[in-house]
Design a protein around this motif. Structure first.
Motif, short mmCIF file in Angstrom:
data_model
loop_
_atom_site.label_atom_id
_atom_site.label_comp_id
_atom_site.label_asym_id
_atom_site.label_seq_id
_atom_site.Cartn_x
_atom_site.Cartn_y
_atom_site.Cartn_z
N SER A 185 39.85 47.43 46.61
CA SER A 185 39.25 46.44 45.72
C SER A 185 40.28 45.36 45.45
O SER A 185 41.49 45.63 45.39
CB SER A 185 38.84 47.10 44.40
N ILE A 227 34.96 44.35 47.26
CA ILE A 227 35.23 45.72 47.66
C ILE A 227 35.03 45.84 49.16
O ILE A 227 34.01 45.41 49.69
CB ILE A 227 34.29 46.70 46.93
N SER A 273 28.80 44.75 45.04
CA SER A 273 29.19 45.29 43.73
C SER A 273 28.87 44.27 42.64
O SER A 273 28.21 43.26 42.87
CB SER A 273 30.68 45.64 43.71
#
Length: 473
Positions: free
Chosen positions: A284, A290, A305
């Motif tokens: 990350s 990510i 995400s």
């Protein structure tokens, strides 16, 4: 599916959580608590040493680091020392908060003045702010990281002045020599090589220090330095070492040849983790992106995400799911399912807001035991707003053990650690807000269940076993 938080009762302020027995937290109010003491003894509970890491070190003799004791009576009122420590801590908290606010204001003013292209390429304010907060955190407490050896009852602890202590639980003693080197400054992460148990990798300002150790209570060699820049995360699998840093690089290292291959140069890495069997490398970055790599062909996939950077995470023991805490998504545990064919799916998140003591607080660390049965949550220090001294414990399941879309975490309960200790009075506990947990690590080998070690903000190291009774063994 929602969780039932209605039965959660936090231990009272005069209690200390010493164990979990058959799923129930055992708390002691004093050494005269014969009922709970007897239950612990009947469950074959082990008396672990009480260890204390001091804030200052006197070199070369260092300090007396540990004594053996269990629990003593709680005083009715704090001593003068306790009042002094409480006052000093509040003052430090206020100064840190004011400093951080000042840095944010200066950073924003500069960003408003500079043209947009200079913001991006000459002065990255987000990175500077992140690095400043990281430095403040690693220098604030006596000890900042703890990590257990992969197959011996030995753990390493990082002191705030970048000295590493090794403790051998088998003989209940500290190694006589410490790990220190002029290159080893501003330590931010640490990991043992899984199948090369005499190798300890330490991420710091100058790069990586690789320590080759003898486990017969002495150092065997000086560290090797592998170059990187202010590491935020490093992770080891069976054969490789991967590092991530705020300069945007993820590097795969051949530690024998001291060479590295950049996997990416475009992301400011805040979190990095191998899956338990080395199938995937997960990362990350500061901008919330990510990425995950499969390690056969090293192809990557971007994970959709919420746009927040990951603060902490840990894998289920089968490597099929990740428990994640995001910076900016306070009080939430997110669960990412990963299939062997490299597909992923977000499972229902766990909302901790129904626990009053934990509502709205960011998650500092998640730790799962080697059996994959317990997940422990440690919270960020927000003492100006709320006490954060409690640990939250969940029963954990593997994705294969529950129906699709079901929660992998259930039955939350809270644990309270030791009170403030007086170095001049080994038996003293102070009636004030308890120290908060700083770093968690489970022992990799424990035959009766699992063993959690916790470093607290006053430098104490506690051991909390998760036991099964003799009937259920």
């Amino acid at each position: 599916m929602s969780l039932d938080f209605s039965q959660i009762l936090a231990p009272s302020l005069n209690e200390i959580s010493i164990a979990e027995i058959d799923g129930k937290i055992l708390n002691l109010g004093s050494s005269k608590d014969q009922k709970n003491l007897s239950q612990y003894v009947n469950s074959e509970g082990i008396v672990f040493p009480n260890l204390q890491i001091p804030y200052q070190l006197s070199h070369p003799d260092l300090v007396h680091l540990g004594t053996r004791r269990v629990v003593t009576d709680l005083p009715i009122s704090p001593t003068a020392y306790g009042r002094f420590m409480d006052s000093m801590k509040r003052s430090i908290d206020e100064q840190l908060n004011q400093t951080q606010t000042y840095i944010q204001e200066i950073t924003q003013n500069i960003r408003n003045i500079l043209p947009s292209f200079l913001n991006e390429y000459i002065f990255n304010a987000d990175t500077e702010e992140y690095m400043q907060s990281l430095r403040m955190k690693i220098d604030r407490y006596p000890a900042k990281i703890i990590d257990w050896h992969p197959y011996f009852s030995i753990f390493a602890v990082v002191h705030r002045v970048d000295v590493i202590f090794l403790y051998d639980l088998r003989v209940e003693g500290w190694f006589p020599e410490v790990l220190e080197n002029s290159l080893q400054k501003e330590i931010t992460c640490m990991a043992w090589k899984p199948l090369g148990g005499n190798i300890l990798a330490v991420g710091c300002r100058s790069g990586i220090c690789l320590w080759e150790l003898s486990l017969e209570q002495k150092k065997e060699s000086v560290p090797t330095r592998l170059h990187s820049w202010m590491l935020q995360s490093l992770t080891c699998d069976i054969t490789s070492l991967a590092t991530g840093s705020a300069d945007g690089s993820i590097i795969l290292w051949d530690t024998a040849l001291e060479t590295g291959i950049p996997l990416t140069r475009s992301r400011k890495v805040t979190f990095l983790s191998w899956s338990p069997v080395g199938e995937f490398l997960f990362s990350s970055s500061l901008d919330g992106k990510i990425e995950m790599w499969e390690t056969q062909r090293w192809t990557s996939k971007t994970i959709t995400s919420n746009g927040y950077p990951i603060e902490t995470g840990c894998w289920t023991t089968d490597g099929r799911a990740l428990f994640l805490g995001f910076n900016g998504r306070e009080g939430e545990i997110h669960v990412l399912s990963v299939s062997p064919n490299f597909d992923y799916e977000w499972l229902p998140k766990i909302d901790l807001s129904p626990i009053p003591e934990c509502a709205g607080i960011g998650i500092e660390q998640l730790a799962i035991d080697p059996n994959g049965e317990r997940l422990v949550v440690c919270f960020k220090d927000t003492r100006l707003f709320k006490d954060t001294e409690l640990l939250v414990v969940f029963d954990a399941k593997l994705p294969s053990q529950v129906s699709k879309k079901a929660n992998l975490l259930n039955f939350p309960r809270t644990m309270r650690g030791p009170a403030w200790s007086d170095p001049d009075d080994q038996g003293a506990f102070f009636a004030q807000a308890d120290p908060k947990p700083i770093s968690l690590s489970f022992a990799k080998q424990f035959t009766r269940g699992s063993l959690l070690s916790t470093v607290w903000e006053d430098g104490q190291i506690s051991f909390i076993p998760f036991l099964y009774s003799k009937v259920n063994k």
